[in-house]
Scaffold this motif. Structure first.
Motif, PDB file in Angstrom:
ATOM      1  N   UNK A 127       0.827  -1.207   0.000  1.00  0.00           N
ATOM      2  CA  UNK A 127       0.000   0.000   0.000  1.00  0.00           C
ATOM      3  C   UNK A 127       0.861   1.256   0.000  1.00  0.00           C
ATOM      4  N   UNK A 128       1.975   1.231   0.746  1.00  0.00           N
ATOM      5  CA  UNK A 128       2.871   2.387   0.793  1.00  0.00           C
ATOM      6  C   UNK A 128       3.433   2.702  -0.590  1.00  0.00           C
ATOM      7  N   UNK A 129       3.800   1.668  -1.335  1.00  0.00           N
ATOM      8  CA  UNK A 129       4.342   1.865  -2.687  1.00  0.00           C
ATOM      9  C   UNK A 129       3.302   2.528  -3.573  1.00  0.00           C
ATOM     10  N   UNK A 130       2.077   1.995  -3.571  1.00  0.00           N
ATOM     11  CA  UNK A 130       1.023   2.543  -4.424  1.00  0.00           C
ATOM     12  C   UNK A 130       0.707   3.990  -4.050  1.00  0.00           C
ATOM     13  N   UNK A 131       0.602   4.283  -2.758  1.00  0.00           N
ATOM     14  CA  UNK A 131       0.305   5.641  -2.317  1.00  0.00           C
ATOM     15  C   UNK A 131       1.407   6.612  -2.718  1.00  0.00           C
ATOM     16  N   UNK A 132       2.654   6.230  -2.466  1.00  0.00           N
ATOM     17  CA  UNK A 132       3.790   7.105  -2.755  1.00  0.00           C
ATOM     18  C   UNK A 132       3.923   7.362  -4.254  1.00  0.00           C
ATOM     19  N   UNK A 133       3.832   6.302  -5.061  1.00  0.00           N
ATOM     20  CA  UNK A 133       3.970   6.453  -6.509  1.00  0.00           C
ATOM     21  C   UNK A 133       2.834   7.305  -7.064  1.00  0.00           C
ATOM     22  N   UNK A 134       1.628   7.110  -6.545  1.00  0.00           N
ATOM     23  CA  UNK A 134       0.501   7.929  -6.990  1.00  0.00           C
ATOM     24  C   UNK A 134       0.669   9.393  -6.626  1.00  0.00           C
ATOM     25  N   UNK A 135       1.247   9.659  -5.471  1.00  0.00           N
ATOM     26  CA  UNK A 135       1.433  11.040  -4.985  1.00  0.00           C
ATOM     27  C   UNK A 135       2.587  11.750  -5.674  1.00  0.00           C
ATOM     28  N   UNK A 136       3.691  11.034  -5.935  1.00  0.00           N
ATOM     29  CA  UNK A 136       4.906  11.686  -6.430  1.00  0.00           C
ATOM     30  C   UNK A 136       5.228  11.389  -7.884  1.00  0.00           C
ATOM     31  N   UNK A 137       4.679  10.301  -8.411  1.00  0.00           N
ATOM     32  CA  UNK A 137       5.034   9.884  -9.761  1.00  0.00           C
ATOM     33  C   UNK A 137       6.394   9.205  -9.838  1.00  0.00           C
TER      34      UNK A 137
ATOM     35  N   UNK B  26      10.865   6.866   2.355  1.00  0.00           N
ATOM     36  CA  UNK B  26      10.252   7.413   1.142  1.00  0.00           C
ATOM     37  C   UNK B  26      10.786   8.811   0.843  1.00  0.00           C
ATOM     38  N   UNK B  27      11.095   9.586   1.880  1.00  0.00           N
ATOM     39  CA  UNK B  27      11.692  10.911   1.668  1.00  0.00           C
ATOM     40  C   UNK B  27      13.065  10.776   1.001  1.00  0.00           C
ATOM     41  N   UNK B  28      13.829   9.739   1.377  1.00  0.00           N
ATOM     42  CA  UNK B  28      15.117   9.489   0.725  1.00  0.00           C
ATOM     43  C   UNK B  28      14.917   9.147  -0.753  1.00  0.00           C
ATOM     44  N   UNK B  29      13.904   8.334  -1.049  1.00  0.00           N
ATOM     45  CA  UNK B  29      13.607   7.977  -2.437  1.00  0.00           C
ATOM     46  C   UNK B  29      13.273   9.227  -3.237  1.00  0.00           C
TER      47      UNK B  29
END
Length: 116
Positions: free
Chosen positions: A9-19, A105-108
C-alpha cells in the motif's frame, strides 16, 4: 515481516502522490539464531510472507550491505534497518527500524529529484 506486506500500500500511495516509481527488496542479514542469513533463510522467509507479496527476498551472506552500515550495531545484535538503494545499487541512505516508512520514502523522493 508484517511491515513488508504493508509496503504494498505504501508503494502505491507514494507512486501515486509523487510519480516516482520504486519497489521494495528485502535483504536479510541474519537468521533467527543471529547467524548470517543464507539462501535457506531467504527461502523460508519468502514462504512465510503473504502470498500476495511480490517483492524479492535475498540473503546478504557475505554481509556486504550490512557490514557498511553503522545503524546496525546494537550491542552484539544486528537490528533491522530500511535502506534505500539507487537504480545502480548504491546506498542512498538508511534509517533504523523505529523510523517510519515516510523517512525512507523521503530518501527515495530526494534522490529522484536530484537525478532529474
Amino acid at each position: 515481516m508484517t511491515e513488508a506486506v504493508r509496503f504494498q500500500d505504501d508503494i502505491a500511495d507514494f507512486t501515486g502522490r509523487t510519480g516516482v516509481p520504486f519497489d521494495i527488496l528485502l535483504v536479510l542479514h541474519q537468521n533467527a539464531f543471529q547467524a548470517p542469513a543464507n539462501a535457506e533463510t531467504a527461502s523460508d522467509t519468502a514462504a512465510a510472507l503473504d502470498a500476495g507479496m511480490a517483492h524479492p527476498v535475498l540473503a546478504d551472506e557475505a554481509q556486504v550491505l550490512w557490514g557498511n552500515n553503522e545503524l546496525l550495531l546494537y550491542g552484539n545484535w544486528l537490528i533491522p534497518v530500511q535502506c534505500v538503494l539507487a537504480p545502480d545499487s548504491t546506498i542512498v541512505g538508511c534509517v533504523d527500524r523505529s523510523s517510519s516508512i515516510e523517512e525512507s520514502l523521503a530518501l527515495v523522493e530526494a534522490h529522484a529529484a536530484a537525478a532529474r
